[in-house]
Design an enzyme around this catalytic site. Sequence first.
Site, short mmCIF file in Angstrom:
data_model
loop_
_atom_site.label_atom_id
_atom_site.label_comp_id
_atom_site.label_asym_id
_atom_site.label_seq_id
_atom_site.Cartn_x
_atom_site.Cartn_y
_atom_site.Cartn_z
N ASP A 295 0.83 -1.21 0.00
CA ASP A 295 0.00 0.00 0.00
C ASP A 295 0.86 1.26 0.00
O ASP A 295 0.47 2.30 -0.54
CB ASP A 295 -0.97 0.00 1.18
CG ASP A 295 -0.28 0.03 2.54
OD1 ASP A 295 0.84 -0.48 2.65
OD2 ASP A 295 -0.89 0.55 3.49
N ASP A 296 2.06 1.16 0.60
CA ASP A 296 2.96 2.32 0.62
C ASP A 296 3.53 2.61 -0.76
O ASP A 296 3.68 3.77 -1.16
CB ASP A 296 4.08 2.11 1.65
CG ASP A 296 4.74 0.74 1.55
OD1 ASP A 296 4.37 -0.07 0.69
OD2 ASP A 296 5.65 0.48 2.37
#
Length: 306
Positions: A209-210
């Site tokens: 997600d980063d």
Amino acid sequence: MGALRRRGTYHTVNADLGRRSHVFQEEEEAFTVVIQTYNRTDVLLKLMNHYQAVPHLKKVIIVWNNVGEPTPQQLWDSLGPHPVPVVFKEQSFNRMRNRLQPFAELDTDAVLMLDDDTLVSVPDISFAFSVWKQFPDRIVGFVPRKHVPTQSGVYSYGSFELQDPEMSGGDKYSMVLIGAAFFHRRYLQLFQDQPPAVHALVDQMQNCDDIAMNFAVALHLAQTSGTSVGPSKPSGVFVKPVDLRNLEREANSGYLGMWHRPEHMLQRSYCLNQLAHIHGSMPLRFSNLMLCQFGFPSYANHKSRG
């Protein structure tokens, strides 16, 4: 009488503008911490206590991924009062991207997102916040990473220190990880507006997600800069931490994060290539900008994690 009423209305408007100005100043001069946690309540309580002392911190939001288990809210409240309010957001599913929701309780422009095993010193946070106010459209944080192009056109995920043998001039990075970083709250909605394939990839991997957030910000910067050849600015700004600690080993649960999995780095390289395919291009751009409070502290603070 009419003049007096108009004067009263005028003062009311001025007072309203004054309140709005005060609210605006609060949004500019304060930030909210968001911590997503899973199976590390003992370490979480230490972090919650530590971050209470940070200047300009308005609120702490805990994204509670221990589905079906009670939060420590009652314990926390029983040992109050505390200078900074803490809000627990219980989740229905244990998903990595739960932390990237535009929570209704989030009322500051600046968001400081932190992993539940990461302790950042108060001076580091204060300095990074001052940097973010100079770069409010970037991800400003302590953990840089890069995508490594290859002749085959396939990208590999690498650490900040991975040198390009064909280029001299030191390290470079193209991402700043959100597990210890400031960014604008509007980027939470930006992440929600990503193509469904991005969300599906993050859910499938329980990872990345980063990386997806850096893609989203880089694409946003490209669009707002008006250039057709890519973003004029990288997605992030690296702030060199003086005192950033990992408390994972202190968790009584023994739970180890995903970065210990043998496939973790392979997954992140896979995500890089899948995201480039989904978006139809590689939007990430390199930077060698490193800001620090003073001197050149040890590189060890950001070498060991994904």
